[in-house]
Design a protein around this motif. Structure first.
Motif, PDB file in Angstrom:
ATOM      1  N   PHE A   1       0.836  -1.196   0.000  1.00 11.16           N
ATOM      2  CA  PHE A   1       0.000   0.000   0.000  1.00 11.16           C
ATOM      3  C   PHE A   1       0.873   1.249   0.000  1.00 11.16           C
ATOM      4  O   PHE A   1       0.628   2.195  -0.758  1.00 11.16           O
ATOM      5  CB  PHE A   1      -0.935   0.001   1.218  1.00 11.16           C
ATOM      6  N   ALA A   2       1.916   1.251   0.823  1.00 12.50           N
ATOM      7  CA  ALA A   2       2.810   2.408   0.915  1.00 12.50           C
ATOM      8  C   ALA A   2       3.501   2.682  -0.415  1.00 12.50           C
ATOM      9  O   ALA A   2       3.709   3.847  -0.779  1.00 12.50           O
ATOM     10  CB  ALA A   2       3.852   2.186   2.010  1.00 12.50           C
ATOM     11  N   SER A   3       3.856   1.639  -1.144  1.00  8.32           N
ATOM     12  CA  SER A   3       4.561   1.844  -2.412  1.00  8.32           C
ATOM     13  C   SER A   3       3.706   2.600  -3.418  1.00  8.32           C
ATOM     14  O   SER A   3       4.209   3.402  -4.197  1.00  8.32           O
ATOM     15  CB  SER A   3       5.034   0.518  -3.000  1.00  8.32           C
ATOM     16  N   VAL A   4       2.400   2.380  -3.383  1.00  7.23           N
ATOM     17  CA  VAL A   4       1.496   3.102  -4.274  1.00  7.23           C
ATOM     18  C   VAL A   4       1.187   4.481  -3.691  1.00  7.23           C
ATOM     19  O   VAL A   4       1.277   5.500  -4.369  1.00  7.23           O
ATOM     20  CB  VAL A   4       0.193   2.304  -4.503  1.00  7.23           C
ATOM     21  N   TYR A   5       0.842   4.516  -2.404  1.00  5.08           N
ATOM     22  CA  TYR A   5       0.459   5.768  -1.751  1.00  5.08           C
ATOM     23  C   TYR A   5       1.602   6.785  -1.769  1.00  5.08           C
ATOM     24  O   TYR A   5       1.403   7.951  -2.081  1.00  5.08           O
ATOM     25  CB  TYR A   5       0.017   5.475  -0.314  1.00  5.08           C
ATOM     26  N   ARG A   6       2.801   6.337  -1.454  1.00  6.73           N
ATOM     27  CA  ARG A   6       3.952   7.248  -1.418  1.00  6.73           C
ATOM     28  C   ARG A   6       4.673   7.349  -2.752  1.00  6.73           C
ATOM     29  O   ARG A   6       5.654   8.064  -2.868  1.00  6.73           O
ATOM     30  CB  ARG A   6       4.920   6.807  -0.328  1.00  6.73           C
ATOM     31  N   ASP A   7       4.205   6.599  -3.744  1.00 10.44           N
ATOM     32  CA  ASP A   7       4.758   6.663  -5.084  1.00 10.44           C
ATOM     33  C   ASP A   7       6.270   6.431  -5.089  1.00 10.44           C
ATOM     34  O   ASP A   7       7.040   7.242  -5.569  1.00 10.44           O
ATOM     35  CB  ASP A   7       4.412   8.018  -5.727  1.00 10.44           C
ATOM     36  N   PHE A   8       6.673   5.280  -4.520  1.00 15.11           N
ATOM     37  CA  PHE A   8       8.099   4.944  -4.481  1.00 15.11           C
ATOM     38  C   PHE A   8       8.660   4.964  -5.898  1.00 15.11           C
ATOM     39  O   PHE A   8       8.104   4.365  -6.803  1.00 15.11           O
ATOM     40  CB  PHE A   8       8.321   3.545  -3.899  1.00 15.11           C
ATOM     41  N   ASP A   9       9.764   5.632  -6.077  1.00 13.58           N
ATOM     42  CA  ASP A   9      10.366   5.739  -7.399  1.00 13.58           C
ATOM     43  C   ASP A   9      11.742   5.103  -7.472  1.00 13.58           C
ATOM     44  O   ASP A   9      12.412   5.176  -8.491  1.00 13.58           O
ATOM     45  CB  ASP A   9      10.432   7.205  -7.839  1.00 13.58           C
ATOM     46  N   SER A  10      12.176   4.479  -6.362  1.00 14.67           N
ATOM     47  CA  SER A  10      13.485   3.843  -6.377  1.00 14.67           C
ATOM     48  C   SER A  10      13.539   2.722  -5.343  1.00 14.67           C
ATOM     49  O   SER A  10      12.739   2.678  -4.405  1.00 14.67           O
ATOM     50  CB  SER A  10      14.575   4.871  -6.054  1.00 14.67           C
ATOM     51  N   LEU A  11      14.510   1.857  -5.521  1.00 15.89           N
ATOM     52  CA  LEU A  11      14.730   0.765  -4.587  1.00 15.89           C
ATOM     53  C   LEU A  11      15.097   1.300  -3.210  1.00 15.89           C
ATOM     54  O   LEU A  11      14.703   0.742  -2.183  1.00 15.89           O
ATOM     55  CB  LEU A  11      15.836  -0.154  -5.121  1.00 15.89           C
TER      56      LEU A  11
ATOM     57  N   ARG B   1      13.938   3.870  -1.678  1.00 14.83           N
ATOM     58  CA  ARG B   1      12.732   4.245  -0.925  1.00 14.83           C
ATOM     59  C   ARG B   1      12.089   2.990  -0.308  1.00 14.83           C
ATOM     60  O   ARG B   1      11.616   3.047   0.820  1.00 14.83           O
ATOM     61  CB  ARG B   1      11.719   4.951  -1.835  1.00 14.83           C
ATOM     62  N   PHE B   2      12.090   1.875  -1.053  1.00 11.63           N
ATOM     63  CA  PHE B   2      11.572   0.625  -0.502  1.00 11.63           C
ATOM     64  C   PHE B   2      12.407   0.207   0.706  1.00 11.63           C
ATOM     65  O   PHE B   2      11.869  -0.166   1.750  1.00 11.63           O
ATOM     66  CB  PHE B   2      11.629  -0.508  -1.545  1.00 11.63           C
ATOM     67  N   ILE B   3      13.701   0.255   0.547  1.00 15.41           N
ATOM     68  CA  ILE B   3      14.609  -0.162   1.622  1.00 15.41           C
ATOM     69  C   ILE B   3      14.418   0.703   2.861  1.00 15.41           C
ATOM     70  O   ILE B   3      14.364   0.190   3.983  1.00 15.41           O
ATOM     71  CB  ILE B   3      16.075  -0.144   1.126  1.00 15.41           C
ATOM     72  N   GLU B   4      14.279   2.012   2.683  1.00 15.90           N
ATOM     73  CA  GLU B   4      14.036   2.916   3.813  1.00 15.90           C
ATOM     74  C   GLU B   4      12.770   2.505   4.558  1.00 15.90           C
ATOM     75  O   GLU B   4      12.747   2.454   5.790  1.00 15.90           O
ATOM     76  CB  GLU B   4      13.825   4.357   3.323  1.00 15.90           C
ATOM     77  N   GLU B   5      11.712   2.231   3.819  1.00 16.52           N
ATOM     78  CA  GLU B   5      10.428   1.879   4.430  1.00 16.52           C
ATOM     79  C   GLU B   5      10.534   0.555   5.171  1.00 16.52           C
ATOM     80  O   GLU B   5      10.016   0.409   6.275  1.00 16.52           O
ATOM     81  CB  GLU B   5       9.340   1.810   3.356  1.00 16.52           C
ATOM     82  N   ILE B   6      11.228  -0.408   4.597  1.00 18.28           N
ATOM     83  CA  ILE B   6      11.396  -1.712   5.238  1.00 18.28           C
ATOM     84  C   ILE B   6      12.227  -1.572   6.504  1.00 18.28           C
ATOM     85  O   ILE B   6      11.920  -2.172   7.529  1.00 18.28           O
ATOM     86  CB  ILE B   6      12.013  -2.733   4.256  1.00 18.28           C
ATOM     87  N   ARG B   7      13.272  -0.757   6.453  1.00 13.81           N
ATOM     88  CA  ARG B   7      14.072  -0.513   7.663  1.00 13.81           C
ATOM     89  C   ARG B   7      13.207   0.111   8.752  1.00 13.81           C
ATOM     90  O   ARG B   7      13.345  -0.203   9.923  1.00 13.81           O
ATOM     91  CB  ARG B   7      15.258   0.393   7.350  1.00 13.81           C
ATOM     92  N   GLY B   8      12.313   1.001   8.366  1.00 12.56           N
ATOM     93  CA  GLY B   8      11.403   1.613   9.329  1.00 12.56           C
ATOM     94  C   GLY B   8      10.497   0.581   9.979  1.00 12.56           C
ATOM     95  O   GLY B   8      10.184   0.663  11.162  1.00 12.56           O
TER      96      GLY B   8
ATOM     97  N   LYS C   1      11.270  -2.697  10.384  1.00 10.65           N
ATOM     98  CA  LYS C   1      12.102  -3.541  11.233  1.00 10.65           C
ATOM     99  C   LYS C   1      12.336  -2.913  12.591  1.00 10.65           C
ATOM    100  O   LYS C   1      12.324  -3.577  13.596  1.00 10.65           O
ATOM    101  CB  LYS C   1      13.452  -3.819  10.566  1.00 10.65           C
ATOM    102  N   GLY C   2      12.547  -1.600  12.597  1.00  8.17           N
ATOM    103  CA  GLY C   2      12.824  -0.917  13.857  1.00  8.17           C
ATOM    104  C   GLY C   2      11.586  -0.312  14.468  1.00  8.17           C
ATOM    105  O   GLY C   2      11.667   0.532  15.340  1.00  8.17           O
ATOM    106  N   SER C   3      10.394  -0.758  14.001  1.00 10.08           N
ATOM    107  CA  SER C   3       9.149  -0.131  14.457  1.00 10.08           C
ATOM    108  C   SER C   3       9.277   1.370  14.380  1.00 10.08           C
ATOM    109  O   SER C   3       9.048   2.091  15.327  1.00 10.08           O
ATOM    110  CB  SER C   3       8.794  -0.558  15.884  1.00 10.08           C
ATOM    111  N   GLY C   4       9.671   1.805  13.187  1.00  8.07           N
ATOM    112  CA  GLY C   4       9.936   3.216  12.920  1.00  8.07           C
ATOM    113  C   GLY C   4       8.742   4.104  13.175  1.00  8.07           C
ATOM    114  O   GLY C   4       7.749   3.686  13.750  1.00  8.07           O
ATOM    115  N   PRO C   5       8.837   5.324  12.736  1.00  9.72           N
ATOM    116  CA  PRO C   5       7.792   6.311  12.996  1.00  9.72           C
ATOM    117  C   PRO C   5       6.495   5.944  12.296  1.00  9.72           C
ATOM    118  O   PRO C   5       6.463   5.142  11.374  1.00  9.72           O
ATOM    119  CB  PRO C   5       8.379   7.608  12.427  1.00  9.72           C
ATOM    120  N   GLU C   6       5.420   6.553  12.753  1.00  6.83           N
ATOM    121  CA  GLU C   6       4.112   6.371  12.138  1.00  6.83           C
ATOM    122  C   GLU C   6       4.166   6.840  10.686  1.00  6.83           C
ATOM    123  O   GLU C   6       4.985   7.687  10.335  1.00  6.83           O
ATOM    124  CB  GLU C   6       3.058   7.189  12.891  1.00  6.83           C
ATOM    125  N   PRO C   7       3.296   6.325   9.849  1.00  2.07           N
ATOM    126  CA  PRO C   7       3.266   6.739   8.456  1.00  2.07           C
ATOM    127  C   PRO C   7       3.074   8.254   8.323  1.00  2.07           C
ATOM    128  O   PRO C   7       2.263   8.845   9.039  1.00  2.07           O
ATOM    129  CB  PRO C   7       2.052   6.010   7.885  1.00  2.07           C
TER     130      PRO C   7
END
Length: 154
Positions: free
Chosen positions: A124-134, A136-143, A145-151
């Motif tokens: 859902f995030a990839s469409v909503y945030r319009d990821f344009d590069s790998l 951006r995916f990696i950043e989101e996945i890291r978030g 893993k670390g229970s990163g910030p809220e969307p």
């Protein structure tokens, strides 16, 4: 009610009962032409919730559109479709305003998906945030893993 299978204009109500704690009526219908059954929901509509699109125009909130996006994100994932339906059709009731930015709908959907399923959340995030590069995916996945910030808004 028009049949969703054969587009025949007539159907009969086979069963009718309250749904969503009395906020809507669930009707089981049968097409008079092809005899297939389908379900419809009827609910009172006071003033429609208006969605302010990113480009500026406004349109009435459509829970089917939200449900379609959630369903695509959760396809082939262990997420109960009833949860998605309850979220999409209850969304309008939870909003305490006459209009809402589309970005807020996306943010709330991501917040809803995050605890349910990481893969669905990323889809859902990839469409909503319009990821344009790998990256951006990696950043989101890291978030995740670390229970990163809220969307955030994307």
């Amino acid at each position: 009610m028009r049949c969703p299978y054969c587009s025949a204009p007539d159907s009969k109500v086979v069963n009718s009962r309250p749904s969503d704690e009395g906020a809507s009526i669930r009707r089981r219908r049968e097409c008079l032409t092809c005899a297939r059954r389908f379900t419809t929901y009827e609910r009172a509509q006071l003033e429609p919730l208006m969605v302010v699109k990113r480009s500026g125009p406004r349109e009435a909130f459509n829970p089917d559109k939200l449900l379609r996006g959630l369903s695509l994100a959760t396809e082939k994932r262990p997420v109960d479709p009833a949860l998605l339906r309850a979220f999409a059709y209850g969304f309008e009731d939870d909003v305490q305003a006459a209009e809402i930015p589309s970005t807020e709908i996306g943010r709330r959907a991501m917040t809803f998906l995050r605890p349910l399923d990481d893969v669905a959340y990323i889809r859902f995030a990839s469409v909503y945030r319009d990821f344009d590069s790998l990256e951006r995916f990696i950043e989101e996945i890291r978030g995740l893993k670390g229970s990163g910030p809220e969307p955030e808004d994307g």
